[in-house]
Design a protein around this motif. Structure first.
Motif, PDB file in Angstrom:
ATOM      1  N   LEU A  81       0.813  -1.219   0.000  1.00  0.00           N
ATOM      2  CA  LEU A  81       0.000   0.000   0.000  1.00  0.00           C
ATOM      3  C   LEU A  81       0.846   1.268   0.000  1.00  0.00           C
ATOM      4  CD1 LEU A  81      -2.845  -1.102   2.439  1.00  0.00           C
ATOM      5  CD2 LEU A  81      -2.831  -1.130  -0.062  1.00  0.00           C
ATOM      6  N   ASP A  82       2.083   1.137  -0.469  1.00  0.00           N
ATOM      7  CA  ASP A  82       2.912   2.327  -0.645  1.00  0.00           C
ATOM      8  C   ASP A  82       2.747   2.872  -2.064  1.00  0.00           C
ATOM      9  OD1 ASP A  82       4.060   0.032  -1.696  1.00  0.00           O
ATOM     10  OD2 ASP A  82       6.126   0.685  -1.320  1.00  0.00           O
ATOM     11  N   ARG A  83       1.670   2.454  -2.723  1.00  0.00           N
ATOM     12  CA  ARG A  83       1.325   2.908  -4.070  1.00  0.00           C
ATOM     13  C   ARG A  83      -0.192   2.843  -4.224  1.00  0.00           C
ATOM     14  NH1 ARG A  83       1.466  -2.170  -8.122  1.00  0.00           N
ATOM     15  NH2 ARG A  83      -0.291  -0.934  -8.853  1.00  0.00           N
ATOM     16  N   ARG A  84      -0.722   3.393  -5.312  1.00  0.00           N
ATOM     17  CA  ARG A  84      -2.156   3.341  -5.576  1.00  0.00           C
ATOM     18  C   ARG A  84      -2.468   2.100  -6.420  1.00  0.00           C
ATOM     19  NH1 ARG A  84      -4.510   6.749  -2.188  1.00  0.00           N
ATOM     20  NH2 ARG A  84      -6.416   6.494  -3.436  1.00  0.00           N
ATOM     21  N   TRP A  85      -3.654   1.539  -6.226  1.00  0.00           N
ATOM     22  CA  TRP A  85      -4.101   0.379  -6.983  1.00  0.00           C
ATOM     23  C   TRP A  85      -5.399   0.715  -7.719  1.00  0.00           C
ATOM     24  CZ3 TRP A  85      -1.409  -4.284  -7.112  1.00  0.00           C
ATOM     25  CH2 TRP A  85      -0.376  -4.417  -6.195  1.00  0.00           C
ATOM     26  N   SER A  86      -5.452   0.370  -8.991  1.00  0.00           N
ATOM     27  CA  SER A  86      -6.642   0.591  -9.806  1.00  0.00           C
ATOM     28  C   SER A  86      -7.547  -0.637  -9.711  1.00  0.00           C
ATOM     29  CB  SER A  86      -6.232   0.839 -11.255  1.00  0.00           C
ATOM     30  OG  SER A  86      -7.367   1.029 -12.082  1.00  0.00           O
ATOM     31  N   VAL A  87      -8.834  -0.390  -9.423  1.00  0.00           N
ATOM     32  CA  VAL A  87      -9.782  -1.480  -9.164  1.00  0.00           C
ATOM     33  C   VAL A  87     -11.004  -1.356 -10.075  1.00  0.00           C
ATOM     34  CG1 VAL A  87     -11.173  -2.641  -7.404  1.00  0.00           C
ATOM     35  CG2 VAL A  87      -9.069  -1.442  -6.739  1.00  0.00           C
ATOM     36  N   GLY A 109      -5.722   3.414  -0.484  1.00  0.00           N
ATOM     37  CA  GLY A 109      -4.916   3.304  -1.700  1.00  0.00           C
ATOM     38  C   GLY A 109      -5.572   2.589  -2.862  1.00  0.00           C
ATOM     39  N   PHE A 110      -6.882   2.297  -2.735  1.00  0.00           N
ATOM     40  CA  PHE A 110      -7.588   1.585  -3.797  1.00  0.00           C
ATOM     41  C   PHE A 110      -8.528   2.548  -4.535  1.00  0.00           C
ATOM     42  CE2 PHE A 110      -6.807  -1.462  -0.325  1.00  0.00           C
ATOM     43  CZ  PHE A 110      -5.953  -2.327  -0.992  1.00  0.00           C
ATOM     44  N   ASP A 111      -8.267   2.739  -5.817  1.00  0.00           N
ATOM     45  CA  ASP A 111      -9.077   3.651  -6.621  1.00  0.00           C
ATOM     46  C   ASP A 111     -10.027   2.867  -7.519  1.00  0.00           C
ATOM     47  OD1 ASP A 111      -7.683   5.952  -5.646  1.00  0.00           O
ATOM     48  OD2 ASP A 111      -6.040   5.508  -7.039  1.00  0.00           O
ATOM     49  N   ILE A 112     -11.332   3.040  -7.290  1.00  0.00           N
ATOM     50  CA  ILE A 112     -12.320   2.424  -8.175  1.00  0.00           C
ATOM     51  C   ILE A 112     -12.317   3.243  -9.467  1.00  0.00           C
ATOM     52  CG2 ILE A 112     -14.707   1.703  -8.462  1.00  0.00           C
ATOM     53  CD1 ILE A 112     -13.248   0.347  -6.125  1.00  0.00           C
ATOM     54  N   THR A 113     -11.791   2.655 -10.532  1.00  0.00           N
ATOM     55  CA  THR A 113     -11.619   3.405 -11.775  1.00  0.00           C
ATOM     56  C   THR A 113     -12.651   3.072 -12.841  1.00  0.00           C
ATOM     57  OG1 THR A 113      -9.996   1.751 -12.475  1.00  0.00           O
ATOM     58  CG2 THR A 113      -9.143   3.763 -11.447  1.00  0.00           C
ATOM     59  N   GLU A 144      -6.486   0.499 -20.308  1.00  0.00           N
ATOM     60  CA  GLU A 144      -6.513   1.965 -20.262  1.00  0.00           C
ATOM     61  C   GLU A 144      -6.243   2.499 -18.869  1.00  0.00           C
ATOM     62  OE1 GLU A 144      -9.768   5.573 -21.052  1.00  0.00           O
ATOM     63  OE2 GLU A 144     -10.027   3.621 -22.044  1.00  0.00           O
ATOM     64  N   TYR A 145      -6.816   1.843 -17.851  1.00  0.00           N
ATOM     65  CA  TYR A 145      -6.683   2.315 -16.473  1.00  0.00           C
ATOM     66  C   TYR A 145      -5.677   1.503 -15.655  1.00  0.00           C
ATOM     67  CZ  TYR A 145     -10.837   5.136 -17.415  1.00  0.00           C
ATOM     68  OH  TYR A 145     -11.719   6.044 -17.943  1.00  0.00           O
ATOM     69  N   ASN A 146      -4.974   0.603 -16.317  1.00  0.00           N
ATOM     70  CA  ASN A 146      -3.979  -0.243 -15.632  1.00  0.00           C
ATOM     71  C   ASN A 146      -4.601  -0.940 -14.420  1.00  0.00           C
ATOM     72  OD1 ASN A 146      -1.415  -1.379 -15.209  1.00  0.00           O
ATOM     73  ND2 ASN A 146      -0.816   0.252 -13.804  1.00  0.00           N
ATOM     74  N   VAL A 147      -5.746  -1.556 -14.638  1.00  0.00           N
ATOM     75  CA  VAL A 147      -6.474  -2.236 -13.569  1.00  0.00           C
ATOM     76  C   VAL A 147      -5.761  -3.536 -13.201  1.00  0.00           C
ATOM     77  CG1 VAL A 147      -8.639  -3.347 -12.912  1.00  0.00           C
ATOM     78  CG2 VAL A 147      -8.676  -1.242 -14.281  1.00  0.00           C
ATOM     79  N   GLU A 148      -5.502  -3.722 -11.917  1.00  0.00           N
ATOM     80  CA  GLU A 148      -4.853  -4.939 -11.433  1.00  0.00           C
ATOM     81  C   GLU A 148      -5.737  -5.749 -10.494  1.00  0.00           C
ATOM     82  OE1 GLU A 148      -0.415  -4.319 -10.591  1.00  0.00           O
ATOM     83  OE2 GLU A 148      -1.210  -2.282 -10.502  1.00  0.00           O
ATOM     84  N   LEU A 149      -6.772  -5.106  -9.945  1.00  0.00           N
ATOM     85  CA  LEU A 149      -7.655  -5.760  -8.990  1.00  0.00           C
ATOM     86  C   LEU A 149      -9.097  -5.664  -9.466  1.00  0.00           C
ATOM     87  CD1 LEU A 149      -6.174  -4.259  -5.694  1.00  0.00           C
ATOM     88  CD2 LEU A 149      -5.557  -6.431  -6.778  1.00  0.00           C
ATOM     89  N   GLY A 150      -9.872  -6.712  -9.198  1.00  0.00           N
ATOM     90  CA  GLY A 150     -11.274  -6.714  -9.596  1.00  0.00           C
ATOM     91  C   GLY A 150     -12.178  -7.160  -8.470  1.00  0.00           C
ATOM     92  N   ILE A 151     -13.386  -6.623  -8.470  1.00  0.00           N
ATOM     93  CA  ILE A 151     -14.406  -7.015  -7.490  1.00  0.00           C
ATOM     94  C   ILE A 151     -15.609  -7.558  -8.249  1.00  0.00           C
ATOM     95  CG2 ILE A 151     -15.997  -6.219  -5.704  1.00  0.00           C
ATOM     96  CD1 ILE A 151     -13.974  -4.070  -4.956  1.00  0.00           C
ATOM     97  N   VAL A 152     -16.027  -8.769  -7.898  1.00  0.00           N
ATOM     98  CA  VAL A 152     -17.172  -9.411  -8.532  1.00  0.00           C
ATOM     99  C   VAL A 152     -18.395  -9.235  -7.642  1.00  0.00           C
ATOM    100  CG1 VAL A 152     -18.113 -11.589  -9.371  1.00  0.00           C
ATOM    101  CG2 VAL A 152     -15.675 -11.084  -9.676  1.00  0.00           C
ATOM    102  N   ALA A 153     -19.384  -8.504  -8.148  1.00  0.00           N
ATOM    103  CA  ALA A 153     -20.615  -8.256  -7.388  1.00  0.00           C
ATOM    104  C   ALA A 153     -21.816  -8.599  -8.262  1.00  0.00           C
ATOM    105  CB  ALA A 153     -20.668  -6.800  -6.932  1.00  0.00           C
ATOM    106  N   VAL A 154     -21.821  -9.841  -8.737  1.00  0.00           N
ATOM    107  CA  VAL A 154     -22.878 -10.310  -9.632  1.00  0.00           C
ATOM    108  C   VAL A 154     -23.533 -11.553  -9.029  1.00  0.00           C
ATOM    109  CG1 VAL A 154     -21.636  -9.420 -11.644  1.00  0.00           C
ATOM    110  CG2 VAL A 154     -21.300 -11.806 -10.944  1.00  0.00           C
TER     111      VAL A 154
END
Length: 210
Positions: A81-87, A109-113, A144-154
């Protein structure tokens, strides 16, 4: 350089609690905290605090304690968490909307993009300032947003397909809120969060007291 061992999952969870206490202590101007203070604030023993930290190296000064800011920064680095994460969130229903509006993510540090859905009635609407995109656009937006993390809400029936799409797009860390187990390749980390099972855990223990 931190030590590299197989770290217990419970330890990772406790590090998060330690970091929150340390940040609060630093903001109050505290310059030294002991393992006893950290333990008292987080509900563990001083020995557990020292054992958890020892997995990653030597911190603090024996007989004196830890500098809250320094230890906080160390722990944040350990947690990545010493950096931002795109989610990315897939699922723009009630749960997905609530998650996208949760401010605690950004604070850690988690940005919902980006947000995605397969429902034509949801696509194009805005949630938390983000336009809901078609699931067909996921691969493009991940790049485009360099997304590395995903959340499944389906719903459960759609979870595996959504996870497959995420993995195919290059997402390596996934939280699955759908009440079903899904399979992923070995190089993908997945965590399942079943809120109903957590309530059932509570009702079991409450039932024991009757």
């Amino acid at each position: 350089m931190f030590k590299r061992f197989k770290i217990p999952e419970a330890t990772i969870g406790r590090l998060t609690s330690y970091s929150r206490f340390l940040k609060e202590a630093d903001e109050k101007g505290v310059t030294t905290v002991s393992s006893q203070q950290i333990a008292r604030a987080t509900g563990v023993t001083p020995a557990q605090v020292r054992k958890d930290l020892a997995y990653f190296g030597e911190f603090g000064t024996r007989g004196v304690g830890y500098n809250p800011r320094e230890l906080y920064n160390y722990i944040m680095k350990i947690l990545g968490l010493d950096r931002r994460w795109s989610v990315a969130i897939v699922g723009a229903g009630h749960l997905g909307t609530a998650l996208s509006l949760y401010k605690g993510f950004a604070e850690r540090g988690f940005d919902i993009t980006c947000i995605f859905d397969a429902d034509p009635e949801k696509i194009g609407k805005k949630i938390a300032g983000l336009e809901v995109r078609s699931l067909e656009e996921l691969s493009q937006k991940v790049k485009e947003y360099n997304v590395e993390l995903g959340i499944v809400a389906v719903p459960a029936a759609a979870a595996q397909e959504v996870v497959d799409i995420m993995v195919g797009a290059g997402i390596k860390g996934i939280i699955n809120f759908a009440p079903v187990n899904v399979s992923v390749p070995e190089d993908v980390v997945i965590r399942r969060v079943d809120l109903a099972s957590q309530l059932e855990y509570l009702t079991y223990h409450l039932g024991e007291t009757r």
